[in-house]
Design an enzyme around this catalytic site. Structure first.
Site, PDB file in Angstrom:
ATOM      1  CG  HIS A   1      61.394 -50.086  58.177  1.00  0.00           C
ATOM      2  ND1 HIS A   1      61.360 -51.466  57.855  1.00  0.00           N
ATOM      3  CD2 HIS A   1      60.694 -50.234  58.788  1.00  0.00           C
ATOM      4  CE1 HIS A   1      60.247 -51.017  58.320  1.00  0.00           C
ATOM      5  NE2 HIS A   1      60.332 -50.627  59.367  1.00  0.00           N
ATOM      6  CG  ASP A   2      62.871 -51.273  54.568  1.00  0.00           C
ATOM      7  OD1 ASP A   2      64.120 -51.701  54.264  1.00  0.00           O
ATOM      8  OD2 ASP A   2      62.721 -51.879  55.953  1.00  0.00           O
TER       9      ASP A   2
ATOM     10  N   GLY B   1      56.777 -47.878  57.111  1.00  0.00           N
ATOM     11  CA  GLY B   1      57.721 -48.824  56.617  1.00  0.00           C
ATOM     12  C   GLY B   1      57.794 -49.208  55.348  1.00  0.00           C
TER      13      GLY B   1
END
Length: 260
Positions: free
Chosen positions: A119-120, A137
């Protein structure tokens, strides 16, 4: 062409000449660009936008929930550019509200078997992740980076453009542009000279960068060494990129030849 065994939500946006193979599942908020090929048993879901001319191999999972315990079904996004090859068992997760809400992949990347983009993350163009490489992440991987097999990149880590990381390396520090790192825990070994030459960088420019590198990393006092770096070095675009990377706000320490 969509195989009759594939399940494609009627709200998904499928562009021209897209091939979707057997037993694929495509969710309602997915967009897929022209001439993308999705082979069998691929799951694509979430608010996911995929560009043109990508090739996605069997058993990839794209756009499923982030592996973050703080994720609470918020509406976040995943964007993938053009011309990427996403091999078997690759997983790519969307962003989280706390991390900005977006995972973004550029163009012409190769993600080999079982690599993972968390994520991200921001992954720029022409990046190669070899087999079994996970990105934690919020990692930022700049253009033309190569990461060797079974290496792992810790969350919030930055890897500068055209850097190369050897196999089976724990990347726990930021890697400078054009750097080369390997070891059980990443240690800076020098410059990626082969990568620089492949980009047809003139030898004169490579020598200036090499000499600047020696000045910057002559000891562990990076701040003092940067402050004392001569103006002649700072005229070089390659040196400017390295210095800018080192001076940016960062959440991980810098990988150096003295890293332990």
């Amino acid at each position: 062409m969509i195989n009759k065994t594939a399940i494609v939500n009627s709200s998904a946006k499928i562009s021209l000449n897209v091939k979707i193979g057997p037993y694929c599942i495509i969710g309602p908020n997915v967009e897929i660009g022209d001439n993308t090929e999705i082979q069998s048993h691929v799951n694509i879901t979430g608010n996911t936008k995929i560009g043109k001319n990508n090739k996605i191999f069997p058993f990839a999972s794209i756009g499923n929930d982030p592996q973050d315990l703080k994720f609470n079904d918020e509406q976040t996004k995943l964007e993938i550019g053009d011309g990427n090859k996403i091999r078997e068992y690759v997983t790519i997760n969307p962003g989280t509200e706390g991390g900005g809400g977006l995972t973004k992949v550029g163009n012409n990347c190769l993600f080999m078997v079982s690599s993972h983009i968390a994520h991200d993350c921001l992954v720029e163009d022409n990046v190669i992740l070899a087999n079994n490489v996970p990105l934690g992440g919020h990692a930022h991987i700049e253009s033309n980076v190569i990461i060797g097999g079974n290496s792992a990149v810790q969350q919030f880590t930055r890897v500068g453009k055209s850097a190369m990381i050897g196999g089976m390396c724990g990347v726990v520090r930021d890697i400078i542009p054009y750097g080369i790192a390997h070891g059980n825990r990443s240690i800076l070994q020098g410059l990626n000279l082969i990568g620089l030459r492949r980009k047809n960088i003139p030898n004169k420019e490579i020598m200036i960068l090499s000499n600047a590198y020696k000045e910057i990393f002559k000891n562990e006092n990076l701040t003092e060494n940067l402050n004392n770096l001569g103006e002649d070095y700072r005229k070089s675009e390659l040196v400017k990129e390295m210095v800018s990377f080192l001076e940016k706000d960062k959440k991980r320490p810098i990988c150096t030849p003295f890293s332990k």
